[in-house]
Design an enzyme around this catalytic site. Structure first.
Site: not given
Lengths: 655, 655
Positions: B384, B413
């Site tokens: 993330d 990401e």
């Protein structure tokens, strides 16, 4: 670099072979630097350039500015000859980031008293900076107070917000940057700075043995001295001679490259070495060392430098052949294969064996030739066929010479594969011959100029444009069409700040070729010529005018400032150049069709000139003295090859 | 490198940041290598690649072939996971050069007896080579004799010429190369080889807490286990879950990102950490560690790997906050600023302070999270927001994990600036989210695919295409138009060999957005959803078909084999892919217009297929089962978005 460093610097230009080779500039030029600089997240990144001349201890700073997508650019001025080192640094500027954060939150309508309080740390750091605190002591104390106490006191809060966002504080943060984890780009970045002539030089070539004004007489250095006023008047600053050393007798070439010379034939001056000596000796018929020194000195008084030819090959009679057999590659029959590029044969010269085990002695001796002539007073060498000698040797030899004689310039004669040509420039050659000689159409010229001025080579490869040489009588000039001679000359002299010409042949329009070859018939390489040095031609008059224009217009003293100006005709070629300081603007238009008058609309890059789309301005033709009033971007030009196939405009703004 | 070395090697690809970072491949791929290789002069240059896996001691050889202008290319196969090192070598091959010289002279009609004699040295060298001499002893002796005595004996001369030019001798010279001064390229060149899944993976994402089939019930790992047959049947091999750790109570977010959660609201799973523990713990409502292990194992039996989310941020309740205050950046009021990208606010999470002086303990702890889950059985992490954490940390953490668990894959990401995205790939991320999500028009798609597959990033950046994620409900899909859903899905799955989707929302065409934003209304990020897992839609049926086609067609298991196929319509997009072994050929045609039937002529790159200009062949639509007979380069396609807006053709040659 510490593990907490968050800034990345990469994709730096100029960086040649990972920093192995320096970029090149001349004194007074800017070095433009670009890089990708970024960090994780959204914090404010700052970056700068540190640079210093090799003779200096202190680093100087130049700023880097962020463009789009994490690309940055900056520049610094190089003012001294020799090497400059430069480094790129980048850091998260937490002080500026704090200011930026408050700005965004205030815009978003948030209350920022904790943020203001948090800013006290940056003020404290400034207070610890003796220089900063000496100037701003009271201001800092005030800021510390209002930032810390903004929560309780609404007046203080409002003032604190105002001060936090002030450009005064921003300026102080920039002046005394918050530099905690500074990333320094790791590669060794250098720029080598030459004297100005490396970038701006005007060469004339003739054979000294053809300098005499009497038929049947071998020219001498004294004769050359007599020609100096003529060369100077035409505006040349570099006078380049083919080799002036003794010429071998063994396998001496006759007229038109005949393998057997007749009695009395003079041979090719590139067949260096004979019983009179080798590369450190002068051909006796040209004169003595004293004569040569006198010529160098006399030339100097005319603003002309003598360029010598450095041709690393030996006539079979060269003293090296017997004194240093290890420097040649012997065959089992006791011979050395003469130089050849099959089926081409150079029977009068032996190549030097650069892979020899005796390389050290060889390199030192070959370098000592250069040092010897430097000592005599030579500062420019045109190097014959450097692409057939090891790159490692050139890197060594050029560095050795420049250490002692930093003014020395080297022009590489390497009309060869692009990678080879570029490598020679990387290892130290100052200038290079180019493919200009064979770039004839508009499309070819635009593509080639864009390559030279915008490709990676722009930072290390300095072109020198020659429309002809004693070795090359290009097909395009073999008809002798005078307009073509003028066009090819004019473009060489205005596209490239360095250019040269094999002079008398060009001025007097000698163009007969060996059938089917790009060689001169009855080439001066194999015989003494008698030139009518008094003769003036349309070409020689224009040379004088163009050379004068080059001296008076700084825009013509650079090459990488080339900008193509589209014209609505495939034979009309237009280009614009601006001087580094932005004050001099040159626009050229050339009709590449030597037979027909052509007209078309040229697109002037008025934006670069600071001229408005509907503004009027004057274009002044330096060659004819005519002036025209133009308006905006698109204007009409018409060129008649029988009158003059080009315009050389200086653009003059009317304000 | 010796001073006599004459060969230069430069401009090598792949070389990432001067060799600082490795190129990337998967097991079974070729690494294509290019370089500029040349020497002074005209001698014959040879070059090769030496390569070896880090576990091996012996270097293997691969050949390099000269193209135009001193450019060379070669390749080698990587067969093991881990690092390969490779070197480029170049040398003047004097033996081949001798042969080439004789050839040119013989063609020119010259007598070459001295040259033949000179060749004896190369035969002698071969005789000294034990291996060569063992095979060719008599031949070598014969050659030595005829080369040496060619002068005296015309029969021997003729035979010697024949042998000197023979391909037999040429082959022997190539097999036992003459390598005297070998230049080795100096930079450290490496390629990191992953398991195949790094290049070919098919991701499905759902929230485990929504895995229950009962309304109002929080999903569990057991519920997830029950969904495995469904996921497997649809053809997915990677099942990615948002974080499965305890969720904080402090500043927990409510429905639709409300800053205050109502009692019983579940909060965002990215707000990691609470009284139940942190990143090494599981959310109690999902189940126990045993449940999780059971799920991983069950998934394995279906050919599915579970991918975990690695999100480096902490809820204010995370144990780190009290146990390691030095890992957060405290403000003077005793608070930590919550994560924000003003004006966006993430009140429920605190960012980690990567510039902390306690970085070493921090990095080790954060890395230990990865190692912990690897130990549990996880081999894939979706990371993330990696772009808000220091690059230096990622380089360290990924290397540490791969040392112990080389099968581990990391998906970054990072929908952020191109330089930042690329840097994350360079420092070690296996795959990355991309801008595909926002590349909608034909021109954008072609440009982006060319960048990815031909730009410098092709060697280190592996794209993973997602048409949507829980964070991104792209504008183009917000209408819920089914054809658009299909188109965006189809292109993700066929342009990129790695793709993923936030599944249930996509399958069931949930498309309502927060007004004016690219976010889902009533986002699953903040609430538990009940999905009808039995439901089949046109989308889910096509997913199954496309995933099957991906498994059966190797051409779809690579991304850099993308070739644009021009079509005469701005809404028709065509592309071709060929498998590495040349046996599988896929042609896709997509109608980007979801409203109108469109037809046009597609240009098939028949040259790459080995199909003649007038040859017929079969294109077989894998999705519909239809086959068409096509001929040559230009063929007609027509696509109706209400039926199926794309063709997925396998091209079958008729021979």
């Amino acid at each position: 670099m510490k593990p907490q460093n968050r800034v990345i610097i990469e994709n730096v230009t100029p960086e040649i072979n990972g920093g192995k080779y320096p970029a090149k500039r001349v004194v007074g030029q800017y070095l433009n630097v670009t890089a990708d600089i970024f960090a994780d997240g959204h914090d404010v990144v700052k970056a700068d350039i540190c640079y210093k001349h090799e003779s200096e201890k202190t680093w100087q700073l130049a700023s880097l500015t962020a463009l789009a997508n994490d690309a940055w650019e900056g520049r610094f001025l190089v003012e001294k000859q020799g090497y400059y080192q430069f480094k790129l640094r980048g850091w998260i500027d937490h002080a500026l980031n704090w200011q930026h954060g408050i700005e965004k939150k205030v815009k978003d309508g948030q209350r920022v008293h904790v943020e203001l309080w948090d800013g006290v740390q940056y003020i404290k750091l400034l207070q610890k900076n003796k220089e900063a605190n000496a100037v701003h002591k009271a201001y800092f104390a005030h800021l510390a107070d209002i930032f810390e106490n903004a929560k309780e006191d609404e007046t203080k809060y409002n003032e604190a917000v105002k001060e936090a966002l002030s450009s005064a504080l921003h300026h102080i943060f920039e002046q005394y940057p918050y530099q905690q984890f500074v990333t320094e780009y790791e590669n060794n970045l250098r720029v080598y700075v030459d004297r100005k002539k490396a970038l701006f030089s005007t060469w004339y070539e003739f054979f000294p043995r053809s300098a005499s004004r009497e038929a049947g007489k071998h020219g001498t250095f004294k004769d050359c001295e007599n020609l100096l006023p003529r060369v100077a008047e035409m505006g040349f600053d570099t006078l380049y001679f083919p080799p002036v050393h003794p010429i071998g007798m063994a396998h001496r070439k006759g007229k038109n490259n005949a393998t057997v010379a007749q009695a009395g034939e003079v041979g090719s001056p590139w067949a260096i070495g004979g019983k009179e000596g080798g590369h450190k000796d002068l051909h006796p018929e040209l004169g003595t060392l004293e004569d040569f020194k006198s010529l160098i000195k006399a030339a100097e008084s005319y603003g002309i430098e003598i360029a010598m030819d450095y041709a690393l090959q030996c006539s079979p009679d060269h003293p090296y052949v017997t004194e240093h057999p290890a420097w040649f590659k012997w065959r089992p029959d006791g011979t050395v294969q003469y130089a050849e590029n099959p089926p081409k044969k150079y029977q009068d010269i032996l190549p030097i064996y650069f892979e020899t085990e005796d390389w050290k002695a060889l390199w030192e001796e070959l370098t000592s030739i250069l040092l010897y002539w430097c000592e005599v007073g030579i500062k420019i060498f045109r190097v014959d066929n450097p692409h057939t000698k090891a790159f490692t040797f050139w890197e060594y030899a050029i560095a050795e010479v420049k250490k002692k004689y930093p003014d020395t310039l080297f022009l590489s004669e390497a009309f060869t594969r692009p990678r080879v040509t570029h490598e020679l420039a990387k290892v130290g050659f100052t200038q290079a011959y180019t493919y200009y000689t064979w770039r004839n159409t508009k499309a070819e010229l635009i593509q080639y100029m864009n390559e030279l001025s915008q490709g990676a080579e722009k930072d290390f490869f300095r072109p020198n444009f020659w429309p002809n040489t004693p070795d090359i009588n290009p097909y395009i000039l073999q008809s002798g069409n005078e307009a073509l001679m003028l066009i090819r000359y004019f473009m060489a002299a205005t596209l490239s700040s360095n250019y040269g010409m094999y002079g008398p042949v060009y001025e007097f329009n000698v163009h007969a070729a060996m059938p089917g070859k790009e060689e001169y018939l009855d080439s001066e390489k194999y015989e003494v010529k008698l030139w009518d040095w008094e003769k003036q031609t349309k070409t020689s008059i224009l040379i004088k005018l163009v050379n004068k224009a080059r001296k008076e217009n700084a825009a013509l003293q650079e090459t990488n400032n080339f900008v193509n100006c589209p014209i609505s005709d495939d034979y009309l070629f237009g280009y614009y150049k601006q001087s580094q300081d932005g004050s001099n603007h040159i626009l050229c238009a050339v009709n590449l069709d030597p037979h027909n008058r052509r007209g078309g609309t040229i697109q002037v890059p008025v934006g670069k000139l600071g001229i408005g789309a509907n503004e009027t301005y004057i274009v002044h033709d330096i060659l004819t003295g005519n002036s025209y009033q133009w308006r905006g971007e698109y204007n009409y030009v018409e060129l008649d090859p029988y009158f003059l196939p080009f315009h050389l405009f200086r653009i003059e703004k009317m304000r």
